[in-house]
Design a protein around this motif. Structure first.
Motif, mmCIF file in Angstrom:
data_model
loop_
_atom_site.group_PDB
_atom_site.id
_atom_site.type_symbol
_atom_site.label_atom_id
_atom_site.label_comp_id
_atom_site.label_asym_id
_atom_site.label_seq_id
_atom_site.Cartn_x
_atom_site.Cartn_y
_atom_site.Cartn_z
ATOM 1 N N UNK A 46 1.095 -3.082 -3.103
ATOM 2 C CA UNK A 46 1.079 -4.507 -2.752
ATOM 3 C C UNK A 46 2.272 -4.885 -1.886
ATOM 4 N N UNK A 47 3.438 -4.308 -2.203
ATOM 5 C CA UNK A 47 4.633 -4.561 -1.400
ATOM 6 C C UNK A 47 4.495 -3.935 -0.016
ATOM 7 N N UNK A 48 3.974 -2.723 0.003
ATOM 8 C CA UNK A 48 3.938 -1.951 1.245
ATOM 9 C C UNK A 48 2.895 -2.459 2.230
ATOM 10 N N UNK A 49 1.715 -2.762 1.730
ATOM 11 C CA UNK A 49 0.613 -3.069 2.619
ATOM 12 C C UNK A 49 0.269 -4.558 2.704
ATOM 13 N N UNK A 60 13.459 -3.002 -6.700
ATOM 14 C CA UNK A 60 14.466 -1.953 -6.550
ATOM 15 C C UNK A 60 13.981 -0.645 -7.178
ATOM 16 N N UNK A 61 13.325 -0.727 -8.329
ATOM 17 C CA UNK A 61 12.825 0.489 -8.983
ATOM 18 C C UNK A 61 11.729 1.148 -8.151
ATOM 19 N N UNK A 62 10.843 0.330 -7.602
ATOM 20 C CA UNK A 62 9.747 0.864 -6.796
ATOM 21 C C UNK A 62 10.284 1.530 -5.532
ATOM 22 N N UNK A 63 11.285 0.920 -4.905
ATOM 23 C CA UNK A 63 11.882 1.525 -3.700
ATOM 24 C C UNK A 63 12.539 2.869 -4.039
#
Length: 317
Positions: A46-49, A60-63
């Motif tokens: 969701x963040x990326x696309x 921060x954890x996902x990155x």
């Protein structure tokens, strides 16, 4: 579609998105419980696309998890372009830059004035004085300072200021290529404006004084004459055009004012059309007639191009 441990492709995911999310899952499958990992992979996708935002600690954890992946997970160029467009925050609400990119470099001062006028925004170039041999200028649109410029003279300072302002506004305001729009507009050719002037002849109402006088003398309608077989349509007289008088040759090849007026009125009444283009076969005198009629109706009217390629465009905004 599901992977070997039951993680299912979402209905909104295309093949590129699913492939990237599956790579994210495969990288961390041995270190994070599958249920939690699936949720984190959805957050990442969701963040990326889609450009979604989450609490700072979650992002921060996902990155951090993304940085551990063996393959680079770059966003496809087209998706990134759409994301960047969506992140644009206009400095001035309702301002559109009407440029002519397809024709090459354009005078930045004219571009700003034209765009502000069409967007109904106030624009002002303010002289800020001279300091250490340099003149300063600022451009303000709707009371918002856009950019400043400095140069050895006032004219150059204004140009520098306008160039910076255009560069800033291009990054955050909608940009429209005027010339591309013109290609999509309906084209009116000269032969349409030079013929058929009596097709829309006005009908004489019964309240007309002449009509009432004729009826008192026994006329019952139809054409003129005792038997009603004469002319039924009113005689139209063209207004003078330029230096040409009433006795000019009707077939001299110039456009007819009545035809132009009807064309302009029909354009005004058509809610589906915002622009109308008059072809380059109109002469300078012909375009002058269109300019005058558009001015009377409060329409925007401007000619583009040079020489035999010059054409006129009218619009409602």
């Amino acid at each position: 579609m599901a992977d070997r441990q039951g993680v299912i492709k979402s209905v909104w995911e295309n093949d590129i998105q699913w492939s990237a999310r599956r790579e994210f899952i495969e990288t961390h499958r041995r270190t994070i419980p599958i249920g939690q990992l699936e949720a984190l992979s959805m957050v990442w996708a969701n963040m990326k696309f889609l450009g979604c935002r989450y609490p700072e600690q979650t992002e921060e954890r996902v990155r951090h998890l993304e940085s551990s992946c063996s393959q680079a997970m770059d966003i496809p160029a087209e998706i990134k372009r759409k994301q960047d467009e969506g992140k644009k925050k206009p400095i001035i609400k309702g301002l559109t830059l009407y440029a002519r990119d397809s024709a090459g470099p354009e005078n930045p001062i004219s571009l700003l004035h034209g765009s502000a006028h069409r967007s109904k925004k106030r624009i002002e170039f303010q002289e800020l004085g001279q300091k250490q041999g340099q003149f300063s200028c600022a451009v303000v649109i709707d009371d918002i300072l856009i950019a400043t410029g400095e140069a050895a003279n006032k004219k150059e300072a204004k140009r520098q200021c306008a160039e910076r302002a255009v560069q800033i506004l291009r990054a955050c305001q909608p940009v429209v290529d005027e010339l591309v729009l013109h290609q999509k507009a309906q084209v009116v050719k000269k032969d349409h404006l030079a013929t058929g002037r009596e097709l829309d002849a006005p009908r004489i109402s019964e309240n007309n004084l002449g009509s009432q006088m004729l009826r008192k003398m026994g006329w019952t309608g139809g054409g003129l004459g005792s038997e009603g077989k004469g002319r039924a349509d009113p005689v139209l007289v063209d207004e003078t055009q330029g230096r040409r008088g009433l006795g000019r040759d009707a077939g001299d090849g110039s456009v007819n004012k009545n035809s132009v007026k009807n064309t302009v009125r029909n354009f005004i009444m058509d809610n589906k059309k915002n622009e109308l283009r008059f072809s380059s076969d109109l002469s300078k005198e012909d375009r002058a007639i269109v300019h005058t009629i558009c001015q009377q109706h409060g329409l925007r009217h401007k000619s583009f191009g040079t020489g035999n390629n010059r054409y006129l465009v009218i619009s409602k905004h």
